[in-house]
Write an enzyme that holds these catalytic residues in place. Structure first.
Site, mmCIF file in Angstrom:
data_model
loop_
_atom_site.group_PDB
_atom_site.id
_atom_site.type_symbol
_atom_site.label_atom_id
_atom_site.label_comp_id
_atom_site.label_asym_id
_atom_site.label_seq_id
_atom_site.Cartn_x
_atom_site.Cartn_y
_atom_site.Cartn_z
ATOM 1 N N ASP A 1 -6.996 94.650 129.613
ATOM 2 C CA ASP A 1 -5.608 95.126 129.537
ATOM 3 C C ASP A 1 -4.682 94.199 130.327
ATOM 4 O O ASP A 1 -3.468 94.381 130.331
ATOM 5 C CB ASP A 1 -5.484 96.599 129.960
ATOM 6 C CG ASP A 1 -5.930 96.848 131.384
ATOM 7 O OD1 ASP A 1 -6.405 95.906 132.042
ATOM 8 O OD2 ASP A 1 -5.802 98.009 131.833
ATOM 9 N N ASP B 1 -10.999 96.954 127.219
ATOM 10 C CA ASP B 1 -10.474 97.849 128.250
ATOM 11 C C ASP B 1 -9.845 99.082 127.631
ATOM 12 O O ASP B 1 -9.009 98.964 126.716
ATOM 13 C CB ASP B 1 -9.374 97.120 129.045
ATOM 14 C CG ASP B 1 -9.866 96.595 130.370
ATOM 15 O OD1 ASP B 1 -10.841 97.150 130.917
ATOM 16 O OD2 ASP B 1 -9.262 95.624 130.872
ATOM 17 N N LYS C 1 -14.598 99.380 128.606
ATOM 18 C CA LYS C 1 -14.552 99.305 130.076
ATOM 19 C C LYS C 1 -13.488 100.273 130.579
ATOM 20 O O LYS C 1 -12.422 100.381 129.959
ATOM 21 C CB LYS C 1 -14.234 97.876 130.532
ATOM 22 C CG LYS C 1 -14.072 97.739 132.054
ATOM 23 C CD LYS C 1 -14.143 96.304 132.524
ATOM 24 C CE LYS C 1 -12.844 95.554 132.482
ATOM 25 N NZ LYS C 1 -11.743 96.152 133.260
ATOM 26 N N GLU D 1 -11.664 101.914 134.405
ATOM 27 C CA GLU D 1 -11.470 101.582 135.817
ATOM 28 C C GLU D 1 -11.706 102.769 136.737
ATOM 29 O O GLU D 1 -11.356 103.902 136.404
ATOM 30 C CB GLU D 1 -10.034 101.065 136.036
ATOM 31 C CG GLU D 1 -9.776 99.732 135.376
ATOM 32 C CD GLU D 1 -8.422 99.135 135.764
ATOM 33 O OE1 GLU D 1 -7.711 99.718 136.612
ATOM 34 O OE2 GLU D 1 -8.103 98.068 135.209
ATOM 35 N N GLU E 1 -13.987 93.828 141.489
ATOM 36 C CA GLU E 1 -12.788 92.978 141.602
ATOM 37 C C GLU E 1 -12.237 93.003 143.027
ATOM 38 O O GLU E 1 -12.005 94.074 143.607
ATOM 39 C CB GLU E 1 -11.699 93.439 140.609
ATOM 40 C CG GLU E 1 -10.412 92.616 140.744
ATOM 41 C CD GLU E 1 -9.440 92.749 139.592
ATOM 42 O OE1 GLU E 1 -9.779 93.376 138.566
ATOM 43 O OE2 GLU E 1 -8.319 92.199 139.724
HETATM 44 O O1 KIV Z 1 -7.943 93.296 132.346
HETATM 45 C C1 KIV Z 1 -8.696 92.387 132.753
HETATM 46 O O2 KIV Z 1 -8.514 91.209 132.458
HETATM 47 C C2 KIV Z 1 -9.808 92.750 133.623
HETATM 48 C C3 KIV Z 1 -10.606 91.640 134.239
HETATM 49 C C4 KIV Z 1 -9.844 91.011 135.323
HETATM 50 C C5 KIV Z 1 -11.923 92.130 134.701
HETATM 51 O O3 KIV Z 1 -10.047 93.907 133.824
#
Ligand code: KIV
Length: 305
Positions: free
Chosen positions: A59, A98, A128, A130, A197
């Site tokens: 994202d 994401d 993914k 968070e 991260e």
């Molecule tokens: O959105 C993204 O690019 C990420 C990476 C930094 C892991 O979540």
């Protein structure tokens, strides 16, 4: 996988798509896992040609390609459109997408429904999300629905305001313990992998002792099983250097501005297009064309008079 020939190699062969067991195997044999973000057809083709293991439609695309100030405003349909474009440019790497902010937090049902859209409409292999806490339960629900999940802890940009801004996490004993707890909880929930991260390298190293699933780091030191960078950061397609953890391998933005500037100068100076960029016509056809126009013009003149 990263050791295979790329499509640009003379002896390139069609590589089979990367699978979840292969990613787990890379951890087992200690071969670093390479992940990069992509947001469209050309960036996916670049990742494919470079032979990376995992492509993430992050994202972060909200900022890098859609021009938002943070990742928070990007919508589900916008992320789906980016994912579909990446899917069309990608054959081999595992494709992870994401879940955008607001598309999974409210309930397990919402998290599953959103993830199903990314699998069915976006064509990705995994999603993914968070955070720890409630996100652990959401991750478990998505995994139970048959969709592979990658976790993401430490600095989680979707909730950066609540974390006190875009800064490293786990820098006190209490916050390091939070990182440790989130990592183990997500692992127990069935995540196939987790992104760490902006976490101090020493904290990552301690947490890594307990990690059985592959961990991909970004600003988390060298002990993780792999690394991820944002496409636009590593290639220099955005202004400014970005976070401390960014390593810039190229300065493509300068190249792009240079190219468009030269084009503008050429057009204004009459240097472009030249004969090389121009189509021709058989001189006899051209002659007939002129003759037709003359007839047409004369006819029109006669008619009007
Ligand atoms: O959105 C993204 O690019 C990420 C990476 C930094 C892991 O979540």
């Amino acid at each position: 996988m990263s050791s295979h020939p790329t499509p640009h190699d003379p002896g390139a062969i069609d590589r089979p798509p990367v699978t979840l067991p292969q990613i787990a195997e890379l951890k087992r044999i200690g071969q670093p896992i390479v992940m990069v973000t992509a947001y469209d057809y050309p960036s996916a083709q670049v990742a494919e040609a470079a032979g990376v293991d995992i492509v993430l439609v992050g994202d972060s695309g909200a900022m890098t390609v859609l021009g938002y100030k943070t990742t928070v405003p990007v919508g589900l349909d916008e992320m789906l459109m980016l994912t579909q474009a990446v899917r069309r440019g990608l054959k081999t790497p595992l494709l992870v997408c994401d879940l955008p902010f607001g598309s999974y937090e409210s309930s397990d049902e919402q998290a599953i429904a959103t993830s199903q859209r990314f699998i069915k409409e976006g064509g990705c292999d995994a999603v993914k999300l968070e955070g720890g806490g409630t996100s652990v339960q959401r991750a478990r629900a998505i995994v139970c629905a048959g969709i592979p999940v990658m976790g993401h802890i430490g600095l989680t940009p979707q909730t950066a305001t609540a974390l006190g801004g875009y800064k490293a996490q786990g820098r006190t004993a209490q916050r390091a313990t939070d990182v440790w707890t989130d990592a183990l909880d997500l692992q127990a929930a069935g995540c196939f992998s987790i992104v760490f991260e902006a976490i101090p390298a020493a904290v990552s190293e301690i947490v890594m002792e307990r990690m059985e699933i592959p961990v991909i780091g970004i600003g988390a030191g060298p002990s993780t099983d792999g690394q991820v960078l944002v496409f636009h950061d590593l290639l220099g397609i955005r202004e400014g250097h970005g976070a401390r953890f960014v390593k810039r391998y190229r300065n493509i933005l300068d190249e792009m501005v240079g190219g468009v500037t030269e084009y503008a100068e050429d057009v204004r100076a009459g240097r472009f297009p030249t004969e090389d960029h121009t189509y021709s016509i058989d001189p006899e056809e051209l002659k007939q064309f002129r003759a037709r126009l003359t007839e047409h013009h004369t006819g029109a003149y006669d008619f009007m008079s």
